[in-house]
Motif scaffolding. Structure first.
Motif, PDB file in Angstrom:
ATOM      1  N   SER A 162       0.669  -1.202   0.022  1.00  0.00           N
ATOM      2  CA  SER A 162      -0.062   0.082  -0.011  1.00  0.00           C
ATOM      3  C   SER A 162       0.819   1.103  -0.114  1.00  0.00           C
ATOM      4  CB  SER A 162      -1.203   0.086   1.162  1.00  0.00           C
ATOM      5  OG  SER A 162      -0.333  -0.060   2.099  1.00  0.00           O
ATOM      6  N   ASN A 163       2.070   1.191   0.703  1.00  0.00           N
ATOM      7  CA  ASN A 163       2.819   2.356   0.526  1.00  0.00           C
ATOM      8  C   ASN A 163       3.439   2.538  -0.918  1.00  0.00           C
ATOM      9  OD1 ASN A 163       3.156   3.162   3.240  1.00  0.00           O
ATOM     10  ND2 ASN A 163       4.913   2.222   3.765  1.00  0.00           N
ATOM     11  N   ALA A 164       3.769   1.420  -1.603  1.00  0.00           N
ATOM     12  CA  ALA A 164       4.101   1.604  -2.944  1.00  0.00           C
ATOM     13  C   ALA A 164       2.996   2.293  -3.898  1.00  0.00           C
ATOM     14  CB  ALA A 164       4.586   0.299  -3.628  1.00  0.00           C
ATOM     15  N   VAL A 165       1.729   1.818  -3.687  1.00  0.00           N
ATOM     16  CA  VAL A 165       0.719   2.350  -4.312  1.00  0.00           C
ATOM     17  C   VAL A 165       0.598   3.912  -3.965  1.00  0.00           C
ATOM     18  CG1 VAL A 165      -1.678   2.469  -4.874  1.00  0.00           C
ATOM     19  CG2 VAL A 165      -0.297   0.365  -4.853  1.00  0.00           C
ATOM     20  N   LYS A 166       0.731   4.157  -2.579  1.00  0.00           N
ATOM     21  CA  LYS A 166       0.451   5.359  -2.247  1.00  0.00           C
ATOM     22  C   LYS A 166       1.389   6.576  -2.658  1.00  0.00           C
ATOM     23  CE  LYS A 166       0.579   6.239   2.531  1.00  0.00           C
ATOM     24  NZ  LYS A 166       0.139   6.239   3.928  1.00  0.00           N
ATOM     25  N   TYR A 167       2.710   6.185  -2.642  1.00  0.00           N
ATOM     26  CA  TYR A 167       3.875   6.989  -2.847  1.00  0.00           C
ATOM     27  C   TYR A 167       4.247   6.870  -4.499  1.00  0.00           C
ATOM     28  CZ  TYR A 167       3.792   7.637   1.947  1.00  0.00           C
ATOM     29  OH  TYR A 167       3.393   7.987   3.344  1.00  0.00           O
ATOM     30  N   THR A 168       3.223   6.163  -5.320  1.00  0.00           N
ATOM     31  CA  THR A 168       3.640   6.290  -6.837  1.00  0.00           C
ATOM     32  C   THR A 168       2.625   6.980  -7.579  1.00  0.00           C
ATOM     33  OG1 THR A 168       4.702   4.142  -6.558  1.00  0.00           O
ATOM     34  CG2 THR A 168       3.808   4.843  -8.677  1.00  0.00           C
ATOM     35  N   VAL A 190       8.764  -3.269  -5.433  1.00  0.00           N
ATOM     36  CA  VAL A 190       9.386  -2.336  -6.338  1.00  0.00           C
ATOM     37  C   VAL A 190       8.349  -1.438  -6.971  1.00  0.00           C
ATOM     38  CG1 VAL A 190      10.781  -2.148  -8.350  1.00  0.00           C
ATOM     39  CG2 VAL A 190      10.654  -4.349  -7.231  1.00  0.00           C
ATOM     40  N   ASP A 191       8.626  -0.313  -6.913  1.00  0.00           N
ATOM     41  CA  ASP A 191       7.615   0.817  -7.512  1.00  0.00           C
ATOM     42  C   ASP A 191       8.659   1.742  -8.165  1.00  0.00           C
ATOM     43  OD1 ASP A 191       8.619   3.589  -5.870  1.00  0.00           O
ATOM     44  OD2 ASP A 191       7.634   2.173  -4.417  1.00  0.00           O
ATOM     45  N   ASP A 192       8.006   2.534  -9.239  1.00  0.00           N
ATOM     46  CA  ASP A 192       8.817   3.714  -9.755  1.00  0.00           C
ATOM     47  C   ASP A 192       8.024   5.004  -9.446  1.00  0.00           C
ATOM     48  OD1 ASP A 192       6.522   3.523 -11.175  1.00  0.00           O
ATOM     49  OD2 ASP A 192       7.046   3.122 -13.310  1.00  0.00           O
ATOM     50  N   PHE A 209       8.125   7.972  11.969  1.00  0.00           N
ATOM     51  CA  PHE A 209       9.108   8.541  10.931  1.00  0.00           C
ATOM     52  C   PHE A 209       8.159   8.994   9.590  1.00  0.00           C
ATOM     53  CE2 PHE A 209      11.254   9.013   7.142  1.00  0.00           C
ATOM     54  CZ  PHE A 209      12.457   9.891   7.507  1.00  0.00           C
ATOM     55  N   ARG A 210       8.253  10.298   9.201  1.00  0.00           N
ATOM     56  CA  ARG A 210       7.691  10.689   8.018  1.00  0.00           C
ATOM     57  C   ARG A 210       8.580  11.509   7.173  1.00  0.00           C
ATOM     58  NH1 ARG A 210       2.303  12.246   6.437  1.00  0.00           N
ATOM     59  NH2 ARG A 210       2.610  10.585   4.828  1.00  0.00           N
ATOM     60  N   THR A 211       8.694  11.445   5.972  1.00  0.00           N
ATOM     61  CA  THR A 211       9.504  11.708   5.207  1.00  0.00           C
ATOM     62  C   THR A 211       9.631  13.363   5.243  1.00  0.00           C
ATOM     63  OG1 THR A 211      10.137  11.843   2.729  1.00  0.00           O
ATOM     64  CG2 THR A 211       7.925  12.022   3.344  1.00  0.00           C
ATOM     65  N   THR A 212      10.841  14.006   4.627  1.00  0.00           N
ATOM     66  CA  THR A 212      10.966  15.407   4.420  1.00  0.00           C
ATOM     67  C   THR A 212      10.371  15.747   3.250  1.00  0.00           C
ATOM     68  OG1 THR A 212      13.085  15.171   3.891  1.00  0.00           O
ATOM     69  CG2 THR A 212      12.766  15.695   6.033  1.00  0.00           C
ATOM     70  N   GLY A 221      -0.881   9.636   6.382  1.00  0.00           N
ATOM     71  CA  GLY A 221      -0.039   8.729   6.857  1.00  0.00           C
ATOM     72  C   GLY A 221       0.442   8.753   8.477  1.00  0.00           C
ATOM     73  N   THR A 222       0.751   7.814   9.024  1.00  0.00           N
ATOM     74  CA  THR A 222       1.008   7.853  10.511  1.00  0.00           C
ATOM     75  C   THR A 222       2.583   7.574  10.861  1.00  0.00           C
ATOM     76  OG1 THR A 222       0.694   5.378  10.860  1.00  0.00           O
ATOM     77  CG2 THR A 222      -1.183   6.710  11.245  1.00  0.00           C
ATOM     78  N   GLY A 223       3.114   7.138  10.026  1.00  0.00           N
ATOM     79  CA  GLY A 223       4.514   6.791  10.087  1.00  0.00           C
ATOM     80  C   GLY A 223       4.857   5.463  11.059  1.00  0.00           C
ATOM     81  N   LEU A 224       3.688   4.576  10.879  1.00  0.00           N
ATOM     82  CA  LEU A 224       3.803   3.533  11.589  1.00  0.00           C
ATOM     83  C   LEU A 224       4.009   2.326  10.888  1.00  0.00           C
ATOM     84  CD1 LEU A 224       1.123   4.136  14.655  1.00  0.00           C
ATOM     85  CD2 LEU A 224       3.790   4.244  14.916  1.00  0.00           C
ATOM     86  N   GLY A 225       3.729   2.267   9.414  1.00  0.00           N
ATOM     87  CA  GLY A 225       3.459   1.284   8.680  1.00  0.00           C
ATOM     88  C   GLY A 225       5.126   0.287   8.524  1.00  0.00           C
ATOM     89  N   LEU A 226       6.055   1.109   8.311  1.00  0.00           N
ATOM     90  CA  LEU A 226       7.369   0.423   8.097  1.00  0.00           C
ATOM     91  C   LEU A 226       8.013   0.037   9.400  1.00  0.00           C
ATOM     92  CD1 LEU A 226       9.027   2.725   5.240  1.00  0.00           C
ATOM     93  CD2 LEU A 226       8.049   0.364   5.075  1.00  0.00           C
ATOM     94  N   ALA A 227       7.800   0.482  10.540  1.00  0.00           N
ATOM     95  CA  ALA A 227       7.918   0.193  11.802  1.00  0.00           C
ATOM     96  C   ALA A 227       7.312  -1.223  12.020  1.00  0.00           C
ATOM     97  CB  ALA A 227       7.631   1.170  12.899  1.00  0.00           C
TER      98      ALA A 227
END
Ligand code: ADP
Length: 268
Positions: A162-168, A190-192, A209-212, A221-227
């Motif tokens: 879902s991150n890959a879809v969200k950030y593509t 893998v995403d492009d 953690f969330r990106t800059t 996002g919550t920043g919890l998915g990858l943790a």
């Protein structure tokens, strides 16, 4: 005698340093226990009133609301839905992060898990104009089976996809590749899409953690998915790593011991 005195002094200093190191480790452990207990209790306590709010919002939605009321209702439903996701993620993170929480170990076919995840995320991706491709895993039956907790593994994979879809952005492609590599099952997502700067990659698996990157911050996002991903993988004696280039895409690679392979610790 001087030399012996000198040696004794050095030994004493080493013992003292060791003692304070042990005290520090004990203190850190106490704080860590406190932190996970606090998260678990808070999210548990929030869950019940939140269920009441969500239930009543649903009932309200069935009434004949005028335009103004319907707008407020939509705003409240969005807010409550988002809160529900945060509480859910926090509870899961507290659970998988607690060493006393036993790890379920049953054979899980990651090929099936991937199919389930794709079934759920497919329509979101399609609506957004992101194509999802599935690769690998057709060759040998049982090649993609690992011993573990099906719920946790499902969540790990669905967070990555879902991150890959969200950030593509629209027009992009997400590939899920499952391979057997000796004693390991290797999952690559893998995403492009947007990609992640090197600086951000360093903090990626930390809770909250969330990106800059402003483009990524536009997504909720919550920043919890990858943790959660990192903790689940660690509990299953696996590894996760990321390679990414800002502006051109990201690859997450998870390696887990295949069922029957050495490496998974005994059930606690
Ligand atoms: P969330 O998506 O809820 O913010 P995550 O822990 O899942 O939290 O991800 C942390 C951050 O990592 C995100 O805010 C996002 O910036 C970045 N990120 C995760 N996956 C990707 C990806 N596939 N492409 C680009 N950035 C990503």
């Amino acid at each position: 005698a001087l030399e012996i005195g000198h040696d004794l002094g050095a030994a004493l200093m080493t013992v003292r340093a060791l003692e304070s190191e042990r005290a520090l480790v004990r203190e850190l452990k106490r704080l860590e226990d406190y932190r996970s207990q606090l998260i678990a209790t808070l999210s548990h306590e929030l869950r019940t009133p939140l269920a009441v709010i969500l239930g009543n919002l649903e009932l309200l939605g069935e009434l004949d609301l005028d335009d103004g009321a319907a707008r407020h209702h939509r705003a409240m439903s969005r807010g409550a839905g988002r809160m529900n996701k945060v509480v859910d993620d926090l509870l899961l993170l507290a659970q998988v992060g607690d060493p006393r929480h036993p790890l379920v170990r049953i054979p899980v076919d990651l090929g099936r898990t991937a199919a389930d995840v794709l079934g759920l995320i497919g329509s979101t991706a399609e609506a957004k104009g992101v194509r999802i491709r599935r690769q690998g895993g057709e060759a040998v039956p049982a090649a993609l089976v690992v011993d573990g907790d099906p719920v946790e593994l499902d969540r790990m994979l669905s967070n990555l996809v879902s991150n890959a879809v969200k950030y593509t952005p629209a027009g992009g492609v997400v590939t899920i590749d499952l391979q057997r590599d000796g004693e390991a099952v290797v999952v690559r997502v893998v995403d492009d899409g947007l990609g992640i700067s090197e600086e951000d990659q360093a903090g990626l698996f930390r809770a909250f953690f969330r990106t800059t990157n402003p483009a990524a911050l536009r997504e909720q996002g919550t920043g919890l998915g990858l943790a959660i991903v990192a903790t689940v993988v660690e509990r299953h004696a696996g590894t996760v790593r990321v390679t990414s280039t800002l502006g051109s895409g990201t690859t997450f690679t998870v390696r887990l011991p295949a069922a029957g392979a050495p490496g998974l610790p005994e059930t606690r």
